[in-house]
Design a protein around this motif. Sequence first.
Motif, mmCIF file in Angstrom:
data_model
loop_
_atom_site.group_PDB
_atom_site.id
_atom_site.type_symbol
_atom_site.label_atom_id
_atom_site.label_comp_id
_atom_site.label_asym_id
_atom_site.label_seq_id
_atom_site.Cartn_x
_atom_site.Cartn_y
_atom_site.Cartn_z
ATOM 1 N N LEU A 60 0.816 -1.202 0.000
ATOM 2 C CA LEU A 60 0.000 0.000 0.000
ATOM 3 C C LEU A 60 0.855 1.260 0.000
ATOM 4 N N GLY A 61 0.330 2.308 -0.646
ATOM 5 C CA GLY A 61 0.912 3.629 -0.537
ATOM 6 C C GLY A 61 0.429 4.317 0.725
ATOM 7 N N ARG A 62 1.003 5.482 1.039
ATOM 8 C CA ARG A 62 0.717 6.140 2.312
ATOM 9 C C ARG A 62 -0.757 6.495 2.471
ATOM 10 N N ARG A 63 -1.360 7.141 1.464
ATOM 11 C CA ARG A 63 -2.728 7.610 1.626
ATOM 12 C C ARG A 63 -3.705 6.445 1.798
ATOM 13 N N THR A 64 -3.558 5.410 0.966
ATOM 14 C CA THR A 64 -4.452 4.255 1.088
ATOM 15 C C THR A 64 -4.221 3.542 2.416
ATOM 16 N N TYR A 65 -2.958 3.450 2.845
ATOM 17 C CA TYR A 65 -2.690 2.846 4.156
ATOM 18 C C TYR A 65 -3.418 3.616 5.254
ATOM 19 N N GLY A 134 -0.492 6.716 -6.510
ATOM 20 C CA GLY A 134 0.886 7.151 -6.705
ATOM 21 C C GLY A 134 1.854 5.989 -6.735
ATOM 22 N N LEU A 135 1.677 5.038 -5.836
ATOM 23 C CA LEU A 135 2.530 3.850 -5.809
ATOM 24 C C LEU A 135 2.381 3.048 -7.091
#
Length: 208
Positions: A60-65, A134-135
Amino acid sequence: MRKLLVTSFMTLDGVVQAPGGPDEDRDGGFTHGGWVVPHFDDQLGTVMTELVRRAGALLLGRRTYDIFAESWPLAPADDPIGSRLNALPKYVASRSLGAVPWQHSELLGGDAVAAVRELKQGDGGEIQVHGSAGLVQTLLRHDLVDALHLAVFPVLVGTGKRLFGDGTVPAGLRLTATATTGTGVVLTTYERAGRVEYGAMGPETGNW
């Protein structure tokens, strides 16, 4: 070697930004958040449950995490998606997070691309990426995506972050599954199929 599968909810014009609610991601002044909700039915819920059950790990990327870590730990114990997500190993690609407190989460520090390559070389089943626009761009740019599971919703929003941006590596794809829900969501799975093949149309080639 483990396969990496990207799962994305997207509009017909390719936007993946803020599918689940108006405040998920307002970057760029985006005002169309929540476009998934009117079309999410039991059939799509069943598809997502079966997909998550296949996962060996999440990436996961930061925002989704942040979104997942705030909501899924609160899911009832008998929720099939929540219980599975909470139990899975979770790898988080972020340079800004200092800690990842959601259970079974690990921060990929330093070179995330190298870390993902190393994860793919190991054992443990399918690595799934959900959201994380983004990821996903980074993974596509570095040719790390083995398959795409796309849920295309019957809506146009005109602006917003798109799944396939600049830097996407040209690649051939093979359609391996397709279905349509009662609300008009088209579900497709594409796997990598080598290089892009080219040709020409016209009478001189016999291709009309």
